[in-house]
Scaffold this active site. Structure first.
Site, short mmCIF file in Angstrom:
data_model
loop_
_atom_site.label_atom_id
_atom_site.label_comp_id
_atom_site.label_asym_id
_atom_site.label_seq_id
_atom_site.Cartn_x
_atom_site.Cartn_y
_atom_site.Cartn_z
N LYS A 42 0.85 -1.19 0.00
CA LYS A 42 0.00 0.00 0.00
C LYS A 42 0.88 1.24 0.00
O LYS A 42 1.45 1.62 1.02
CB LYS A 42 -0.91 0.02 1.24
CG LYS A 42 -1.91 1.16 1.21
CD LYS A 42 -2.60 1.35 2.52
CE LYS A 42 -2.71 2.78 2.99
NZ LYS A 42 -2.19 3.87 2.23
N CYS B 283 12.48 12.15 7.17
CA CYS B 283 12.38 11.88 8.62
C CYS B 283 13.72 12.13 9.28
O CYS B 283 13.81 12.40 10.47
CB CYS B 283 11.86 10.48 8.89
SG CYS B 283 12.62 9.24 7.87
N GLU C 43 7.03 17.32 15.49
CA GLU C 43 7.56 17.13 14.14
C GLU C 43 6.78 18.02 13.16
O GLU C 43 5.55 17.94 13.10
CB GLU C 43 7.45 15.67 13.73
CG GLU C 43 8.39 15.34 12.61
CD GLU C 43 8.30 13.89 12.15
OE1 GLU C 43 9.22 13.47 11.47
OE2 GLU C 43 7.31 13.21 12.47
#
Ligand SMILES: Cc1cc2nc3c(=O)[nH]c(=O)nc-3n(C[C@H](O)[C@H](O)[C@H](O)COP(=O)(O)OP(=O)(O)OC[C@H]3O[C@@H](n4cnc5c(N)ncnc54)[C@H](O)[C@@H]3O)c2cc1C
Length: 1003
Positions: free
Chosen positions: A672, A787, A883
């Site tokens: 996915k 990230c 974040e």
């Protein structure tokens, strides 16, 4: 022996005779410097420590700091001089202020050996002295590392001032030879192009020219008015093509077309050098006005070798010293044979190279006043004197500037002087015989696979040489220095543009499945452009997918690991074939800059090959211990059906990495991709189909995470979930997977990679040239949407004012725009939701801290966010804790290193971190104390390479697994041990094999 060789030897011996009449050691300044160099040549470790110490010294101001560094670099030395060195260090500690200053004075003395003056006024003393010795000059303004346009403009301004000063002060000076003087103006300025533009990018030489030409024109005009000569120096390979193109462009302009007093450097250590010189000569003939070439061997040999090795590129420099020497002679001939077009300057201290040029010129009947020898200030004084005595034209290259900007120049000179292969060391330090020094380099080239002129290079400039000792090799990055690679990327972008808007089905059990609902994937730079419409899987399709995967599992799990490894390798080969097209698609679908997109495709190929490599290591059952009478073999079985949920920020690499890890270990997969990068996901499916993945083994099901994604996570028939994405979703998956559903066979394994709030620390003694560039790249590369990106910068108080000034100027210079253009650093963020969220955080930041910088000029169309920097940030502020995943950087000041580490470690995350320092003790502390999965010292904190930097974090950054690492595949399998008692009536075989064939899973 040929006549030329005889003449070279005759002239060489004459030069040596003259040199010996004025005996001088290798280094004209005696004392401290000479002793240091002598030690360096005897002891490689001492040399490394010394050069590192010299490198940091200029940025240390307090005596205690200097002595502290001295201690850290030298106190632990283990060599014959260790007791002496330790005594010196102990003595220095007693009176640090005095010894610090003494050391600084001595090292400044070393620098003065090579730097002719601190400023224009200062340098004139030296130039006058040389004039009285019959030696001319070219002046070079030190300061090649500019991180911002402000610094570049200052450099241009200083260059102009220097020119004015030289023009004024040398009025009335005449040519030392008094012959052919029209070819050799007295004032000669050497310019380093990279110091004039901070955003040079190898993929975009045209942009460099657009920015450099307006800065250079005023300098060139003034030089021309003053009757001066301007030379473009040549730097590292990455800037070579742009420098050549700039030279040709500017001096073809009507204004400068008839100006003969311009020159450029050709580096003979480059394999390209001959072609470049021939192209220049063609250009020169077409231009119709003379120009000049300074022929050198080249000053960046070590750097080029390291850089190309790191990136898997064909090494642009020759690898054997005599190859460079021979090429120098070949190019000398080309220059002299084209004397009617080009004025030659031979930049060498090597008596053989010099004697060859003399002998050849004589043979070709070229008067010695029509070319010149150029030598560096502070080097080979006796050779200069000898050449003057022989009636040749000699010019000295004189760097001007302060010690700090001059440091990289100084270190290059120190390296050159102590190089094992250098002429100066051989002659003046090791007393190699004259015969040996005058030998024809052609006789010294050793043949062999890496020898002579032949190297294995692929069509896109990648190296085909394998470094010894490595079993796994990363794919090379595309080197955009090469024009053919720039062209291929442009063509790929044009081609992919024609393919936009297509429809892509789901793939379940090898069948194409269309659904009523589709996901429109859009171009974040231009949101009205649809990259593709992808069928959207709902719950029924999810069910079909799980069934297909479960049905396929039995056979796939029983397929040999070698077959599965080959599937991955075929997929990597297909990616390689489609590499530019896939990169271009990433530019459109997720807004990646060229090199970032290429890096992602490279990483995907690396995952395929690396996991195949790793699987071969763990694939066969392996004996646990040699025990007589019993055999125990450990091996691995796949877990079952794997659900792969991938993010959009590394749309090919992460999707491919998690998928291939599952496939190669024998699991079947439901893949996915993120909705934002679903077309790239469709490409990966296509690639695996072409590679021959059996039906049902890999199923492509893009869809809504909250609907079919959640359904699959909870599904009793899903055994393993590999997820990379936000902490919020990751924690939900972790929790949900912990519940056991009715009919569930396995405890679900979750492999979870989440976000980061990564800190970079800049220590008080850091090299700011590097720290600023790397931090800017870590924070703003791919718009801060990695990230691993740096989102918190912690600067030591002592260096804060200078660091912050340079940081803000550097951010102001970044290229922001549509990444279809080459050389863009900051493109759009992924979508409207991210855009809104990041702007919201910027508003929060404005209330919490000080908005120190925000770009004003981002494109209006598309999801562009201006690069933004906040200062005075409190570590507890939201912008320092949460974040943001965008181009927003929070800067904090730390009193000392303890506080810096405390701030760095104070988040809930532990993914990456960076540390810039030149203190060995502080570097050791950082290595031990920074809490992060990947700690990077003196480099950017992004850009992990598969196999080299296994990647992943812990705490709220993830479950502690390392993608691209040796233990990653173990997450995807269950270990088994099979033990057999092989004793029969007290008898057992003496030996047991280390490996058995696979114990394939049950039917
Ligand atoms: C006036 C002047 C201006 C210069 N300007 C520039 C410039 O703009 N750009 C630039 O890059 N350089 C420049 N240089 C050249 C450079 O700085 C060195 O001085 C030069 O390469 C030393 O060569 P040499 O002939 O004096 O010494 P040698 O000892 O004969 O040659 C040393 C050189 O050989 C090459 N070499 C060393 N080891 C190997 C190996 N294993 N395989 C292949 N090649 C090897 C390297 O280029 C090394 O510098 C300049 C030099 C001078 C004198």
């Amino acid at each position: 022996m040929g006549a030329l060789q005889t003449e070279i030897e005759r002239r060489g011996e004459r030069i040596f005779d003259l040199v010996d009449q004025h005996p001088e050691s290798l280094f004209s300044k005696a004392g401290f410097y000479q002793r240091m160099m002598a030690l360096s040549m005897r002891d490689e470790h001492f040399k490394v420590q010394l050069f590192r110490f010299v490198d940091v010294l200029a940025s240390l101001h307090r005596g205690t700091d200097i002595v502290q560094h001295l201690d850290e670099y030298f106190a632990g030395m283990r060599n014959g001089y260790a007791p002496l060195i330790r005594t010196g260090v102990r003595a220095a500690k007693i009176v640090p202020w005095v010894s610090g200053q003494l050391l600084r004075w001595n090292v400044s003395g070393m620098a003065r050996q090579f730097i002719a003056g601190r400023n224009p006024k200062d340098v004139m003393k030296m130039l006058r002295k040389r004039r009285s010795q019959g030696i001319g000059f070219t002046v070079d303004l030190l300061g090649e590392a500019v991180v911002s346009e402000q610094e570049a403009n200052e450099y241009a301004g200083r260059g102009l001032e220097l020119l004015e000063h030289l023009g004024r002060e040398t009025r009335g000076w005449t040519d030392p030879l008094g012959k052919n003087t029209e070819l050799f103006p007295v004032v000669n300025l050497s310019i380093k192009i990279s110091a004039l533009y901070s955003q040079m990018n190898p993929a975009d030489p045209a942009d460099a020219i657009i920015h450099l030409a307006p800065k250079l024109r005023p300098i060139l005009r003034r030089a021309r008015d003053l009757g001066a000569f301007v030379n473009f120096d040549m730097e590292s390979y990455v800037h070579k093509n742009a420098t050549l193109e700039l030279f040709r462009t500017l001096f073809t302009e009507t204004e400068f077309r008839d100006w003969p007093h311009v020159g450029i450097v050709i580096q003979a250590y480059l394999r390209d050098a001959e072609n470049d010189l021939l192209d220049l000569l063609d250009w020169g003939r077409a231009r119709g006005t003379r120009f000049a070439v300074r022929l050198v061997k080249g000053a960046y040999w070590d750097f080029e070798k390291i850089k190309s090795r790191q990136n898997g590129w064909a090494c642009p420099v020759f690898l054997q010293k005599p190859e460079s020497d021979l090429n120098f002679e070949l190019l000398t001939r080309i220059l002299l044979e084209n004397e009617s077009t080009v004025t030659a300057a031979f930049g060498s201290h090597n008596v053989r190279s010099v004697a060859h040029a003399q002998a050849l010129a004589e043979q070709l009947g070229i008067d010695r006043s029509r070319f010149e020898f150029q030598l560096l200030y502070g080097m080979a004084g006796p050779v200069k004197r000898a050449l003057v005595e022989m009636g040749y034209r000699v010019r000295e290259y004189c760097p001007v500037g302060e010690l700090l900007p001059g440091m990289s120049y100084l270190v290059r000179r120190l390296l050159e002087n102590t190089s094992n292969e250098g002429f100066l060391r051989a002659k003046f330090s090791e007393n190699v015989s004259e015969d040996e020094l005058l030998r024809n380099p052609a006789d010294l080239i050793s043949q062999g696979p890496n020898g002579a002129r032949h190297v294995e290079v692929s069509s896109d400039g990648a190296s085909l040489d394998t470094p010894a000792g490595d079993t796994y090799e990363n794919a090379p990055l595309v080197n955009f220095v090469y024009e053919q690679n720039q062209d291929r990327m442009r063509e790929a972008l044009a081609h992919v543009r024609t393919q936009l808007g297509q429809k892509y089905p789901l793939v379940i059990n090898g069948e194409r499945v269309w659904t009523e609902k589709t996901i429109a994937s859009i171009n974040p730079s231009s949101p009205e452009d649809v990259v593709g419409h992808v069928a959207e899987a709902g719950i029924p399709e999810a069910e079909r997918g799980v069934k297909a995967a479960r049905d396929a599992f039995e056979k796939w799990s029983r397929t040999s690991f070698e077959t599965r490894c080959r599937l991955l390798e075929r997929a990597a080969d297909i990616m390689h074939r489609r590499r530019f097209e896939l990169s271009a698609l990433e530019v459109f679908e997720v807004g990646k800059a060229w090199a970032e997109a290429d890096g992602d495709i490279r990483e995907a190929m690396d995952f395929c090959r690396f996991y195949a490599h790793e699987m071969r290591l763990i694939g066969r059952p392996r004996l646990t211990q040699h025990v007589l009478g019993e055999e125990s073999y450990q091996h691995y079985w796949p877990r079952g059906v794997a659900l792969i949920i991938a993010p959009w920020n590394f749309p090919m690499a992460i999707l491919c990495g998690m998928t291939t890890a599952a496939l190669v270990t024998g699991n079947t997969v439901i893949m996915k991709p993120a909705e934002q990068s679903a077309v790239i996901g469709a490409m990966l499916m296509e690639i695996f189909e072409e590679a021959g993945v059996p039906p049902g083994v890999l199923n492509y099901l893009p869809g809504k995470g909250s609907v079919m994604g959640a359904h699959l996570v909870d599904h009793k028939d899903v055994d393993l979930i590999a997820f990379t994405g936000s902490r919020e979703v990751g924690l939900r998956i972790w929790e949900s997977a912990g519940k056991t559903r009715e009919g569930q066979r396995e405890l679900k394994r979750v492999i979870c990679e989440m976000g980061g709030k990564n800190a970079v620390i800049i220590d008080a003694d850091a090299d700011l040239d590097e720290a600023i560039v790397d931090t800017i790249y870590s924070a703003f590369g791919y718009q801060g949407q990695k990230c691993s990106a740096c989102s918190r910068l912690i600067i030591l108080e002592e260096i804060y004012p200078r660091a912050i000034e340079r940081l803000l100027n550097a951010a102001a210079s970044l290229r922001v725009g549509n990444p279809e253009e080459p050389g863009i650093t900051v493109g759009p963020v992924i979508d409207g939701k991210a855009h809104k969220n990041i702007l919201n955080y910027i508003e929060i930041g404005k209330n919490e801290s000080r908005l120190a910088f925000q770009r004003g000029d981002v494109p209006e169309k598309g999801f562009f966010i201006p690069p933004t920097i906040f200062t005075n940030v409190d570590p507890k502020n939201r912008i320092a804790c949460e974040e943001i995943f965008g181009p927003v950087l929070s800067v904090m000041k730390a009193r000392d290193l303890d506080e810096a580490f405390e701030i760095a470690n104070s988040t809930e995350f532990a993914l990456t971190a960076g540390f810039f320092s030149r203190s060995p003790a502080n570097i050791e502390r950082a290595k031990a104390e920074i809490v992060a999965g990947n700690v990077y010292v003196n480099r950017s904190c992004t850009g992990a390479v598969v196999g080299r930097h296994p990647f992943g974090g812990f705490k709220m950054s993830g479950g502690g697994t390392k993608a691209g690492g040796a233990d990653y595949l173990l997450q995807f399998v269950v270990p088994r041990v099979v033990t057999e008692n092989i004793t029969r009536h007290g008898f057992a075989p003496e030996t047991t094999p280390l490996y058995r064939d696979e114990f394939l899973g049950p039917r």
